[in-house]
Design a protein around this motif. Structure first.
Motif, PDB file in Angstrom:
ATOM      1  N   ASN A 181       8.225  -0.774  -8.665  1.00  0.00           N
ATOM      2  CA  ASN A 181       7.697  -0.640  -7.301  1.00  0.00           C
ATOM      3  C   ASN A 181       6.178  -0.572  -7.274  1.00  0.00           C
ATOM      4  O   ASN A 181       5.530  -1.202  -6.433  1.00  0.00           O
ATOM      5  N   LYS A 182       5.597   0.207  -8.170  1.00  0.00           N
ATOM      6  CA  LYS A 182       4.141   0.315  -8.202  1.00  0.00           C
ATOM      7  C   LYS A 182       3.509  -1.044  -8.496  1.00  0.00           C
ATOM      8  O   LYS A 182       2.531  -1.445  -7.842  1.00  0.00           O
ATOM      9  N   ALA A 183       4.068  -1.755  -9.459  1.00  0.00           N
ATOM     10  CA  ALA A 183       3.528  -3.068  -9.820  1.00  0.00           C
ATOM     11  C   ALA A 183       3.631  -4.042  -8.649  1.00  0.00           C
ATOM     12  O   ALA A 183       2.714  -4.849  -8.413  1.00  0.00           O
TER      13      ALA A 183
ATOM     14  N   LEU B  64       0.983  -6.981  -4.186  1.00  0.00           N
ATOM     15  CA  LEU B  64       0.812  -7.270  -2.754  1.00  0.00           C
ATOM     16  C   LEU B  64      -0.632  -7.007  -2.337  1.00  0.00           C
ATOM     17  O   LEU B  64      -1.243  -7.806  -1.610  1.00  0.00           O
ATOM     18  N   ILE B  65      -1.174  -5.879  -2.794  1.00  0.00           N
ATOM     19  CA  ILE B  65      -2.558  -5.545  -2.461  1.00  0.00           C
ATOM     20  C   ILE B  65      -3.501  -6.621  -2.994  1.00  0.00           C
ATOM     21  O   ILE B  65      -4.414  -7.070  -2.295  1.00  0.00           O
ATOM     22  N   ALA B  66      -3.273  -7.056  -4.225  1.00  0.00           N
ATOM     23  CA  ALA B  66      -4.121  -8.098  -4.815  1.00  0.00           C
ATOM     24  C   ALA B  66      -4.035  -9.405  -4.028  1.00  0.00           C
ATOM     25  O   ALA B  66      -5.039 -10.105  -3.844  1.00  0.00           O
ATOM     26  N   ASP B  67      -2.841  -9.726  -3.526  1.00  0.00           N
ATOM     27  CA  ASP B  67      -2.660 -10.970  -2.774  1.00  0.00           C
ATOM     28  C   ASP B  67      -3.446 -10.981  -1.466  1.00  0.00           C
ATOM     29  O   ASP B  67      -3.833 -12.041  -0.971  1.00  0.00           O
ATOM     30  N   HIS B  68      -3.661  -9.787  -0.887  1.00  0.00           N
ATOM     31  CA  HIS B  68      -4.308  -9.713   0.423  1.00  0.00           C
ATOM     32  C   HIS B  68      -5.648  -8.990   0.376  1.00  0.00           C
ATOM     33  O   HIS B  68      -6.245  -8.736   1.421  1.00  0.00           O
ATOM     34  N   CYS B  69      -6.098  -8.677  -0.813  1.00  0.00           N
ATOM     35  CA  CYS B  69      -7.320  -7.891  -0.977  1.00  0.00           C
ATOM     36  C   CYS B  69      -8.524  -8.587  -0.330  1.00  0.00           C
ATOM     37  O   CYS B  69      -8.829  -9.739  -0.635  1.00  0.00           O
TER      38      CYS B  69
ATOM     39  N   VAL C 160       1.946  -6.780   7.175  1.00  0.00           N
ATOM     40  CA  VAL C 160       2.298  -7.240   5.831  1.00  0.00           C
ATOM     41  C   VAL C 160       3.178  -6.232   5.117  1.00  0.00           C
ATOM     42  O   VAL C 160       4.148  -6.589   4.442  1.00  0.00           O
ATOM     43  N   LEU C 161       2.859  -4.950   5.260  1.00  0.00           N
ATOM     44  CA  LEU C 161       3.580  -3.879   4.568  1.00  0.00           C
ATOM     45  C   LEU C 161       4.090  -2.863   5.573  1.00  0.00           C
ATOM     46  O   LEU C 161       3.389  -2.515   6.527  1.00  0.00           O
ATOM     47  N   ALA C 162       5.313  -2.386   5.356  1.00  0.00           N
ATOM     48  CA  ALA C 162       5.872  -1.300   6.163  1.00  0.00           C
ATOM     49  C   ALA C 162       6.515  -0.292   5.228  1.00  0.00           C
ATOM     50  O   ALA C 162       7.045  -0.653   4.173  1.00  0.00           O
ATOM     51  N   ALA C 163       6.470   0.984   5.629  1.00  0.00           N
ATOM     52  CA  ALA C 163       7.084   2.045   4.833  1.00  0.00           C
ATOM     53  C   ALA C 163       7.822   2.997   5.759  1.00  0.00           C
ATOM     54  O   ALA C 163       7.287   3.425   6.787  1.00  0.00           O
TER      55      ALA C 163
ATOM     56  N   GLY D 274       5.557  -8.886   4.005  1.00  0.00           N
ATOM     57  CA  GLY D 274       5.286  -8.813   2.572  1.00  0.00           C
ATOM     58  C   GLY D 274       6.282  -7.953   1.838  1.00  0.00           C
ATOM     59  O   GLY D 274       7.213  -8.459   1.205  1.00  0.00           O
ATOM     60  N   LEU D 275       6.122  -6.640   1.930  1.00  0.00           N
ATOM     61  CA  LEU D 275       7.045  -5.695   1.312  1.00  0.00           C
ATOM     62  C   LEU D 275       7.472  -4.639   2.312  1.00  0.00           C
ATOM     63  O   LEU D 275       6.725  -4.289   3.235  1.00  0.00           O
TER      64      LEU D 275
END
Length: 415
Positions: free
Chosen positions: A47-49, A54-59, A323-326, A341-342
């Protein structure tokens, strides 16, 4: 490729500096490297990876900032800040009685039986209810809020859309009637200080009941939020707690109140009323849609994407969505599904959410145990194919994919 370019530029600059020559570093080299998560403990599997990727893809995306949306209670923190504030209100006698003792004015969904039970248990004609000493009144209010039923066991709420609102959650905001936003923020801040200072596992007495008395931030989520912000993401909190309460807590993880959405009261002469702001086709004061399941989608579309009217209730084009939801609960399932995204799910054994997360039809769902006091694995499958979904009228139905097909029962594999 960009990382290599930055490294090469920096190396060249150092070499020139060593010879006494002045170098002009390309603008690209001035950009910060994409940040990564610093906290490793508590993340399940890869999960961390995947979050780092994802962060790197949209950084530092050029143009519009990528959006990340977090639920709050039991997603960013352990336990519930709405509950914490509600218990504080009762212990500190900050709930005002309804005008003329008519409890039906506190919620259009309150049943006549519940209104009568509250009127029978609590005094009228007082400035605030004596819930610190009057356990009968405190018990009745706590029962209606906490269980959705009177102390006698009768249903307390009726006539609501189960995909748009939870009248128990809304009732907390409605019971703040008569206070200013600033006053409510001060109540929330006092409750926050108590709950963060209390030892893990602490309980408190409200009326004749013992209830939870502690809250903790998840270091992993605080780290994730900070990393996303450093990478240029626009990070939001969307919660089904009252917005002044969410605003106070969100600042603790570096999210400005302007990026926090909760249940919003209408105001009158600078004070909160017992009516709520609307979204989509629901107008202010109709009190029929809060930040809950499909209501969260509507509020995200309205407040983050700027979509108003009926369109706010619909899924938006992928290019516009977050892009991200939690999230951690069925209350979060719609806005989690909308993430492109994730979709990070903290496993609290909630049927519809875990059915969708484990089925993972598009490979974008990631499941993590709760970071504090994780749940034990369910010994029976989630009832996806039969009763995992709650319809608008409250009926239990199968959980279906977007094409209408039924998701089969799922086994709990991430405790």
């Amino acid at each position: 490729m960009h990382h290599r370019l930055r490294t090469s530029a920096a190396t060249a600059a150092l070499a020139l500096a060593a010879t006494g020559l002045v170098a002009t570093v390309p603008a690209e080299a001035e950009h910060r490297a994409c940040p990564t998560l610093k906290v490793s403990e508590g993340w399940y599997g890869d999960n961390k990876a995947r979050l780092d990727a994802l962060i790197a893809d949209h950084c530092h995306d050029k143009g519009k900032k990528p959006v990340a949306v977090f639920d709050w209670d039991n997603t960013v923190i352990k336990n519930d800040v709405g509950d914490a504030t509600f218990y504080w209100l009762l212990r500190n006698e900050r709930i005002r009685p309804p005008r003329n003792g008519d409890w039906s004015t506190t919620s259009r969904h309150l049943t006549p039986g519940a209104a009568a039970a509250l009127g029978h248990a609590c005094p009228s004609g007082v400035r605030t209810l004596p819930t610190a000493t009057d356990s009968r009144c405190a018990d009745e209010i706590l029962s209606v809020y906490g269980t959705g039923a009177t102390t006698g066991g009768a249903a307390a709420f009726t006539g609501f859309d189960h995909r748009r609102t939870e009248p128990q959650y809304a009732w907390l905001a409605q019971l703040l009637r008569g206070w200013t936003t600033r006053q409510v923020e001060s109540f929330a801040a006092a409750a926050r200080a108590e709950n963060l200072a209390a030892p893990q596992g602490a309980v408190q007495r409200v009326g004749t009941s013992e209830v939870t008395a502690w809250v903790r931030h998840y270091p992993q989520q605080r780290d994730l939020i900070r990393t996303l912000q450093d990478a240029g993401f626009d990070v939001w909190i969307v919660s089904a707690s009252p917005e002044p309460v969410v605003d106070v807590w969100a600042k603790g993880v570096g999210v400005h109140p302007s990026r926090a959405i909760g249940i919003r009261n209408t105001t009158e002469h600078g004070r909160l009323t017992a009516h709520l702001k609307g979204c989509g086709t629901v107008r202010d004061g109709e009190d029929r849609m809060i930040t809950y399941i499909d209501g969260k989608r509507c509020w995200i579309n309205q407040e983050i994407l700027g979509v108003h009217g009926p369109a706010a209730e619909r899924v938006q084009p992928a290019s516009r969505r977050h892009v991200l939801a939690a999230g951690d609960s069925d209350t979060d399932v719609s806005f989690l599904r909308d993430a492109t995204g994730l979709r990070l799910v903290l496993n609290r054994n909630k049927n519809e959410l875990m059915c969708r997360a484990y089925e993972n039809g598009d490979g974008r769902w990631i499941v993590n145990p709760m970071f504090i006091e994780p749940k034990k694995p369910k010994t029976t499958p989630y009832p996806c194919a039969t009763t995992g979904y709650t319809a608008a009228d409250g009926t239990a139905e199968p959980v279906r994919r977007s094409d209408g097909s039924v998701i089969p029962d799922q086994t709990d594999s991430v405790p």
